[in-house]
Design a protein around this motif. Structure first.
Motif, PDB file in Angstrom:
ATOM      1  N   LYS A 151      89.780 100.348 -47.226  1.00  0.00           N
ATOM      2  CA  LYS A 151      88.901 100.673 -46.103  1.00  0.00           C
ATOM      3  C   LYS A 151      88.784 102.184 -46.016  1.00  0.00           C
ATOM      4  O   LYS A 151      89.770 102.904 -46.091  1.00  0.00           O
ATOM      5  CB  LYS A 151      89.456 100.097 -44.804  1.00  0.00           C
ATOM      6  CG  LYS A 151      89.410  98.592 -44.800  1.00  0.00           C
ATOM      7  CD  LYS A 151      89.832  98.016 -43.488  1.00  0.00           C
ATOM      8  CE  LYS A 151      89.809  96.506 -43.677  1.00  0.00           C
ATOM      9  NZ  LYS A 151      89.712  95.764 -42.506  1.00  0.00           N
ATOM     10  N   ARG A 152      87.556 102.634 -45.882  1.00  0.00           N
ATOM     11  CA  ARG A 152      87.295 104.066 -45.838  1.00  0.00           C
ATOM     12  C   ARG A 152      86.887 104.532 -44.441  1.00  0.00           C
ATOM     13  O   ARG A 152      86.552 105.682 -44.271  1.00  0.00           O
ATOM     14  CB  ARG A 152      86.181 104.423 -46.826  1.00  0.00           C
ATOM     15  CG  ARG A 152      86.470 104.021 -48.233  1.00  0.00           C
ATOM     16  CD  ARG A 152      87.264 105.087 -48.918  1.00  0.00           C
ATOM     17  NE  ARG A 152      87.413 104.732 -50.326  1.00  0.00           N
ATOM     18  CZ  ARG A 152      88.439 105.077 -51.038  1.00  0.00           C
ATOM     19  NH1 ARG A 152      89.406 105.776 -50.500  1.00  0.00           N
ATOM     20  NH2 ARG A 152      88.515 104.738 -52.299  1.00  0.00           N
ATOM     21  N   GLY A 153      86.882 103.629 -43.476  1.00  0.00           N
ATOM     22  CA  GLY A 153      86.493 104.008 -42.130  1.00  0.00           C
ATOM     23  C   GLY A 153      85.085 104.555 -42.086  1.00  0.00           C
ATOM     24  O   GLY A 153      84.171 103.945 -42.634  1.00  0.00           O
ATOM     25  N   VAL A 154      84.933 105.694 -41.505  1.00  0.00           N
ATOM     26  CA  VAL A 154      83.615 106.309 -41.406  1.00  0.00           C
ATOM     27  C   VAL A 154      83.475 107.489 -42.373  1.00  0.00           C
ATOM     28  O   VAL A 154      82.778 108.447 -42.109  1.00  0.00           O
ATOM     29  CB  VAL A 154      83.299 106.751 -39.959  1.00  0.00           C
ATOM     30  CG1 VAL A 154      83.131 105.554 -39.055  1.00  0.00           C
ATOM     31  CG2 VAL A 154      84.373 107.684 -39.438  1.00  0.00           C
ATOM     32  N   THR A 155      84.160 107.391 -43.494  1.00  0.00           N
ATOM     33  CA  THR A 155      84.093 108.436 -44.509  1.00  0.00           C
ATOM     34  C   THR A 155      82.668 108.564 -45.018  1.00  0.00           C
ATOM     35  O   THR A 155      82.038 107.578 -45.366  1.00  0.00           O
ATOM     36  CB  THR A 155      85.033 108.098 -45.689  1.00  0.00           C
ATOM     37  OG1 THR A 155      86.338 107.892 -45.186  1.00  0.00           O
ATOM     38  CG2 THR A 155      85.031 109.209 -46.733  1.00  0.00           C
ATOM     39  N   PRO A 156      82.153 109.796 -45.106  1.00  0.00           N
ATOM     40  CA  PRO A 156      80.786 109.970 -45.609  1.00  0.00           C
ATOM     41  C   PRO A 156      80.674 109.560 -47.080  1.00  0.00           C
ATOM     42  O   PRO A 156      81.654 109.608 -47.821  1.00  0.00           O
ATOM     43  CB  PRO A 156      80.515 111.458 -45.444  1.00  0.00           C
ATOM     44  CG  PRO A 156      81.702 112.052 -44.792  1.00  0.00           C
ATOM     45  CD  PRO A 156      82.776 111.033 -44.695  1.00  0.00           C
ATOM     46  N   GLU A 157      79.493 109.164 -47.455  1.00  0.00           N
ATOM     47  CA  GLU A 157      79.221 108.810 -48.859  1.00  0.00           C
ATOM     48  C   GLU A 157      79.384 110.058 -49.723  1.00  0.00           C
ATOM     49  O   GLU A 157      79.091 111.170 -49.272  1.00  0.00           O
ATOM     50  CB  GLU A 157      77.794 108.280 -49.003  1.00  0.00           C
ATOM     51  CG  GLU A 157      77.576 106.927 -48.368  1.00  0.00           C
ATOM     52  CD  GLU A 157      78.315 105.816 -49.113  1.00  0.00           C
ATOM     53  OE1 GLU A 157      78.310 105.832 -50.349  1.00  0.00           O
ATOM     54  OE2 GLU A 157      78.880 104.951 -48.446  1.00  0.00           O
ATOM     55  N   PRO A 158      79.856 109.895 -50.973  1.00  0.00           N
ATOM     56  CA  PRO A 158      79.964 111.049 -51.867  1.00  0.00           C
ATOM     57  C   PRO A 158      78.597 111.671 -52.121  1.00  0.00           C
ATOM     58  O   PRO A 158      77.584 110.969 -52.194  1.00  0.00           O
ATOM     59  CB  PRO A 158      80.519 110.458 -53.159  1.00  0.00           C
ATOM     60  CG  PRO A 158      80.941 109.070 -52.844  1.00  0.00           C
ATOM     61  CD  PRO A 158      80.265 108.662 -51.579  1.00  0.00           C
TER      62      PRO A 158
END
Length: 160
Positions: A151-158
């Motif tokens: 799970k990446r939470g609300v991590t922005p897309e690369p």
């Protein structure tokens, strides 16, 4: 996955945010017309906890003033069918109920469009949120757990 193992609660369901009898009847009527499963391999919505899913996933987390407005809107929607059909939405035949929803969804009156489409979307989304509905489509659930995706939470897309 069974319906009882679903985790759809967004808040705590209290007596104040549960559906009243009219709201339940509106959603049940919408289930009958928006999800006609007879003669298909789809799961009959009457056999599923669609109403509890709507209550748990949506209503339980609503602030009281929003919940009150939704309740009033659903009552207004139900009573408004009387003008054209002589009875509330919940008492219409499936054909008349479908025509009423279609007319409101295509209305020039924004609140009519919002209520018709909102009630329909909530109903359909609650149905498809129940894992038992997926098998007839050949869908066996989200791949994130099966594939072990973190799970990446609300991590922005690369960025490229």
């Amino acid at each position: 996955m069974s319906c009882s193992s679903m985790q759809v609660m967004a808040g705590i369901l209290t007596d104040e945010n549960k559906m009243d009898a009219t709201e339940q009847a509106v959603f049940k009527k919408m289930l009958a017309i928006a999800l006609p499963t007879e003669g298909t391999t789809l799961v009959n919505p009457a056999t599923l906890p669609v109403i509890p899913t709507i209550e748990g996933a949506l209503l339980a987390g609503m602030p009281p003033h929003i919940r009150k407005g939704l309740n009033q809107g659903i009552h207004y929607f139900n009573q408004s069918a009387e003008k054209a059909y002589g009875k509330p939405f919940t008492k219409l035949s499936d054909a008349d109920a479908t025509a009423f929803v279609d007319a409101w969804a295509d209305s020039d009156v924004a609140p009519h469009r919002a209520l018709a489409m909102g009630i329909k979307k909530l109903t359909v989304l609650a149905y498809w949120a129940i894992p038992n509905t997926w098998a007839p489509l050949g869908y066996d659930g989200p791949v994130s757990e099966k594939w072990g995706l973190k799970k990446r939470g609300v991590t922005p897309e690369p960025q490229a």
